[in-house]
Design an enzyme around this catalytic site. Sequence first.
Site, short mmCIF file in Angstrom:
data_model
loop_
_atom_site.label_atom_id
_atom_site.label_comp_id
_atom_site.label_asym_id
_atom_site.label_seq_id
_atom_site.Cartn_x
_atom_site.Cartn_y
_atom_site.Cartn_z
N SER A 82 -68.90 -7.91 -7.35
CA SER A 82 -67.86 -7.41 -6.44
C SER A 82 -67.09 -8.57 -5.82
CB SER A 82 -68.48 -6.59 -5.31
OG SER A 82 -69.16 -5.49 -5.82
N1 SAH Z 1 -74.63 -6.36 -6.91
C1 SAH Z 1 -74.24 -7.00 -8.12
C2 SAH Z 1 -73.04 -6.37 -8.81
C3 SAH Z 1 -73.25 -4.97 -9.12
S1 SAH Z 1 -72.33 -4.32 -10.47
C4 SAH Z 1 -73.98 -8.49 -7.92
O1 SAH Z 1 -74.11 -8.97 -6.79
O2 SAH Z 1 -73.70 -9.17 -8.91
C5 SAH Z 1 -73.25 -2.83 -10.62
C6 SAH Z 1 -74.57 -3.00 -11.32
O3 SAH Z 1 -75.27 -1.77 -11.21
C7 SAH Z 1 -74.42 -3.28 -12.80
O4 SAH Z 1 -75.12 -4.44 -13.14
C8 SAH Z 1 -75.03 -2.04 -13.46
O5 SAH Z 1 -75.68 -2.32 -14.67
C9 SAH Z 1 -76.00 -1.57 -12.39
N2 SAH Z 1 -76.40 -0.15 -12.43
C10 SAH Z 1 -75.61 0.92 -12.76
N3 SAH Z 1 -76.34 2.05 -12.68
C11 SAH Z 1 -77.59 1.70 -12.29
C12 SAH Z 1 -78.79 2.42 -12.03
N4 SAH Z 1 -78.88 3.74 -12.19
N5 SAH Z 1 -79.89 1.74 -11.64
C13 SAH Z 1 -79.85 0.39 -11.49
N6 SAH Z 1 -78.74 -0.35 -11.73
C14 SAH Z 1 -77.63 0.29 -12.11
#
Ligand code: SAH
Length: 237
Positions: A82
């Site tokens: 983000s």
């Molecule tokens: N917080 C992260 C960025 C998040 S992007 C950072 O600091 O880099 C969103 C992430 O959520 C992605 O990596 C995606 O694979 C994950 N995601 C999506 N659905 C999910 C779920 N059901 N359980 C766990 N992770 C999930």
Amino acid sequence: MHKKGLLAFFLLFALSRAGAQTDYTALCESMVREQLEARDITDTLVLRVMRSVPRHEFVLKDYRPWAYNDQALPIGEGQTISQPYIVAYMTQILGVQPGERVLEIGTGSGYQAAILSELGGEVYTIEIVETLGLEAKKRLNRLKYKNVNVRIGDGYNGWPEAAPFDAIMVTAGAEELPETLMEQLAEGGRMVIPIGPHGGVRQLTLITRSNGKFKSEKLMAVRFVPFIRQTDKPEKP
Ligand code: SAH
């Protein structure tokens, strides 16, 4: 001539190394001033950790020069880290105190987890994409972030063994509020989660639990990669 060439190469190499490091510090400082302080990030602890966590270590190598830009960036597997302001805003809203138990859904690069750990939280973070989760785990160990537990799996189910949580941050956009996560929120707990239709604009929503009751408050419109479910993925043969 040969010696001179070698010397020049060495000097250039040393200068570029020193320069690169100074640049990241300067870029990080401008990011905090122009994107956070100039907007509505006022929590001094949040500003401090946003200055101390090296964001360029969490993006793909080719994107490092843009790590401190006012934008989301790719981290591989079609996922993104983000924009700095959103990270700071969600962190400020949660107001994590040292020793609090924090659950993050969507580890991604591990950047947000590092921020939460620097605030002194006991961090539990879940990533559904295995390669991202494993890399984040390695990165967080290498950069010596303490109190971060990484699990690979579907965050929809939360982390029952470590519940209840004082704070829950969902960093992927959900279509609706996952009930299991609400159940894992402690009394007095806060959860921040983007909710809305996939592909559209979502509302960053703050859920608070007090006296057994939940309160929901819409904060702002945001765009996030989708919250995926284990069942969305094709079965492995
Ligand atoms: N917080 C992260 C960025 C998040 S992007 C950072 O600091 O880099 C969103 C992430 O959520 C992605 O990596 C995606 O694979 C994950 N995601 C999506 N659905 C999910 C779920 N059901 N359980 C766990 N992770 C999930």
